[in-house]
Design a protein around this motif. Structure first.
Motif, PDB file in Angstrom:
ATOM      1  N   GLY A  83       4.607   0.787  -4.742  1.00  0.00           N
ATOM      2  CA  GLY A  83       4.843  -0.369  -4.053  1.00  0.00           C
ATOM      3  C   GLY A  83       4.052  -1.859  -5.175  1.00  0.00           C
ATOM      4  N   VAL A  84       3.291  -1.511  -5.984  1.00  0.00           N
ATOM      5  CA  VAL A  84       3.174  -2.233  -6.557  1.00  0.00           C
ATOM      6  C   VAL A  84       4.527  -2.933  -7.534  1.00  0.00           C
ATOM      7  N   GLY A  85       5.022  -2.328  -8.296  1.00  0.00           N
ATOM      8  CA  GLY A  85       6.175  -2.172  -8.980  1.00  0.00           C
ATOM      9  C   GLY A  85       7.431  -3.133  -8.262  1.00  0.00           C
ATOM     10  N   VAL A  86       7.229  -2.428  -6.395  1.00  0.00           N
ATOM     11  CA  VAL A  86       7.974  -3.768  -5.755  1.00  0.00           C
ATOM     12  C   VAL A  86       7.995  -5.173  -5.885  1.00  0.00           C
ATOM     13  N   LEU A 143      11.026 -10.314   1.603  1.00  0.00           N
ATOM     14  CA  LEU A 143      10.648  -8.929   1.629  1.00  0.00           C
ATOM     15  C   LEU A 143       9.553  -8.130   1.751  1.00  0.00           C
ATOM     16  N   SER A 144       9.249  -6.903   3.115  1.00  0.00           N
ATOM     17  CA  SER A 144       8.743  -6.277   3.682  1.00  0.00           C
ATOM     18  C   SER A 144       8.395  -5.649   2.048  1.00  0.00           C
ATOM     19  N   VAL A 145       7.258  -5.403   1.863  1.00  0.00           N
ATOM     20  CA  VAL A 145       6.454  -4.123   1.122  1.00  0.00           C
ATOM     21  C   VAL A 145       5.213  -3.046   1.807  1.00  0.00           C
ATOM     22  N   ILE A 146       5.819  -1.905   2.005  1.00  0.00           N
ATOM     23  CA  ILE A 146       4.902  -1.041   2.611  1.00  0.00           C
ATOM     24  C   ILE A 146       4.259   0.549   1.394  1.00  0.00           C
ATOM     25  N   GLY A 147       3.192   0.712   0.767  1.00  0.00           N
ATOM     26  CA  GLY A 147       2.850   1.571   0.104  1.00  0.00           C
ATOM     27  C   GLY A 147       2.506   3.137   0.900  1.00  0.00           C
ATOM     28  N   TYR A 148       1.608   3.886  -0.137  1.00  0.00           N
ATOM     29  CA  TYR A 148       1.501   5.741   0.640  1.00  0.00           C
ATOM     30  C   TYR A 148       0.534   5.269  -0.519  1.00  0.00           C
ATOM     31  N   ASP A 149      -0.877   5.956  -0.219  1.00  0.00           N
ATOM     32  CA  ASP A 149      -1.993   6.417  -1.079  1.00  0.00           C
ATOM     33  C   ASP A 149      -3.445   5.882  -0.403  1.00  0.00           C
ATOM     34  N   ASN A 150      -2.669   4.043  -0.741  1.00  0.00           N
ATOM     35  CA  ASN A 150      -4.026   3.442  -0.182  1.00  0.00           C
ATOM     36  C   ASN A 150      -5.454   3.434  -1.687  1.00  0.00           C
ATOM     37  N   ILE A 151      -5.023   3.402  -2.740  1.00  0.00           N
ATOM     38  CA  ILE A 151      -5.535   3.290  -3.904  1.00  0.00           C
ATOM     39  C   ILE A 151      -5.898   1.888  -4.210  1.00  0.00           C
ATOM     40  N   VAL A 152      -7.146   1.756  -4.804  1.00  0.00           N
ATOM     41  CA  VAL A 152      -7.966   0.336  -4.923  1.00  0.00           C
ATOM     42  C   VAL A 152      -7.214  -0.965  -5.333  1.00  0.00           C
ATOM     43  N   ILE A 153      -5.663  -0.080  -6.167  1.00  0.00           N
ATOM     44  CA  ILE A 153      -4.746  -1.643  -5.805  1.00  0.00           C
ATOM     45  C   ILE A 153      -3.890  -2.276  -5.107  1.00  0.00           C
ATOM     46  N   SER A 154      -3.822  -1.717  -4.313  1.00  0.00           N
ATOM     47  CA  SER A 154      -3.267  -2.056  -2.812  1.00  0.00           C
ATOM     48  C   SER A 154      -4.203  -2.949  -1.961  1.00  0.00           C
ATOM     49  N   GLU A 155      -5.408  -2.760  -2.514  1.00  0.00           N
ATOM     50  CA  GLU A 155      -6.557  -3.945  -2.265  1.00  0.00           C
ATOM     51  C   GLU A 155      -5.848  -5.229  -2.989  1.00  0.00           C
ATOM     52  N   ILE A 156      -5.851  -5.189  -4.072  1.00  0.00           N
ATOM     53  CA  ILE A 156      -6.446  -5.997  -4.895  1.00  0.00           C
ATOM     54  C   ILE A 156      -5.131  -6.751  -5.502  1.00  0.00           C
TER      55      ILE A 156
END
Length: 342
Positions: A257-260, A275-288
């Motif tokens: 997701g960060v790569g996108v 562009l909408s982006v959605i990831g998977y896992d909810n690791i800390v990188i998704s919050e920062i």
């Protein structure tokens, strides 16, 4: 000052050495009042049981093997942290093994752990090949074993799983509810986890009568290593530069997701406006990340704790058949998704 012995603990508590041993090993009923006296003596004397000596007598090393495909993917350390929390409370130590996502290395690491005579083994995201060929079913006959996620249908092993089908469905339904009809799917090769997500992707589009475009299936070589972000950037950038680019991308993990988002930034594409982006896992990188990444929370810490509890229970009470525990997921709505432009 010499280290206290089990005899010192017994003398301090006013009980026999046998009673102290029973409390430490928890292998024989002891009156609660007596147990409290022994535990108070252990704490007062700062007594540390000699697990090496105990292993020679009781055939227990008080160690657990934990096998991961990549320690650099932040999903796995959080799971391991949950495992360590439970194991440390029961005075078990961990041997941590990184396989780099390779099935041969996974088998080698398992063999090394067996030679170290660990009391049990936890494998996070085991390779499909090693499940399909019966390797883990054979391991489960030799040692207490719990597999965390991975292919599990008809497999005679203990599993703790996230409901990945539900997590993917939550993400896809959310994007479709926002109005997206052109959704790309980003995954890596050779992963049962990603296979599950791709199947739900197809099924959800079909249910909503949305055409499936083969150019929207984006595949990178490796989804667990440090190179994941750069690999995702390359594949996604190429797709976004083509005609009729997608309005949304579902990424199979947060690093993708960060790569996108990085690919979009390089091309001057605004997230979530363009562009909408959605990831998977909810690791800390998704919050920062900027913007904060909408993602599916796998509750990684609970996944680790649940797996450790199951393994320790199997060690203590062997022979009760195989168990399969499935944990819920939760969609974390943040800032990276919105309705597509008309």
């Amino acid at each position: 000052m010499e280290k206290p012995t089990i005899a010192d603990v017994a003398k301090y508590a006013g009980v026999s050495i046998t009673t102290v041993s029973r409390v430490i090993n928890n292998n024989y009923p002891v009156k609660e009042e007596t147990r409290q006296k022994v535990e108070e003596a252990i704490n007062a004397l700062n007594f540390k049981p000699n697990y090496l000596a105990r292993s020679l007598i009781g055939k227990s090393t008080h160690t657990i093997g934990v096998v991961v495909p990549s320690i650099t993917n932040l999903f796995f350390p959080v799971v391991v942290k949950g495992i360590e929390k439970v194991c440390s409370q029961k005075t078990f130590s961990l041997f941590l093994c990184d396989t780099d996502g390779k099935e041969e290395s996974e088998r080698t690491q398992i063999q090394n752990l067996l030679e170290k005579q660990v009391d049990g083994i936890l494998v996070i995201d085991p390779r499909y090949e090693n499940i399909e060929n019966g390797f883990y079913e054979e391991c489960a006959k030799k040692i207490p074993l719990v597999l965390i996620n991975g292919y599990h249908r008809g497999v005679r092993c203990n599993f703790v799983l996230n409901d990945q089908e539900m997590g993917t469905l939550q993400a896809m339904e959310y994007l479709i509810k926002l109005g997206h009809r052109d959704i790309a799917f980003l995954r890596a090769k050779n992963s049962y986890s990603y296979d599950i997500k791709e199947q739900v992707y197809y099924e959800t589009l079909k249910k909503h009568q949305i055409p499936i475009r083969k150019e929207n299936i984006l595949v990178i070589e490796n989804g667990n290593g440090l190179e994941t972000v750069e690999l995702a950037i390359q594949v996604v950038q190429k797709r976004l530069e083509q005609e009729e680019p997608p309005t949304a991308i579902f990424a199979c993990n947060d690093w993708m997701g960060v790569g996108v988002m990085q690919a979009a930034k390089r091309l001057g594409i605004s997230i979530p406006e363009d562009l909408s982006v959605i990831g998977y896992d909810n690791i800390v990188i998704s919050e920062i990340s900027e913007p904060k990444l909408t993602t599916v929370d796998q509750n990684m810490y609970a996944l680790g704790k649940t797996s450790a509890r199951l393994l320790l229970d199997i060690i203590k009470h062997p022979g009760h058949g195989f168990q399969k525990i499935i944990l819920d997921t939760n969609l974390m709505i943040r800032e990276s998704c919105t309705s597509p432009k008309k």
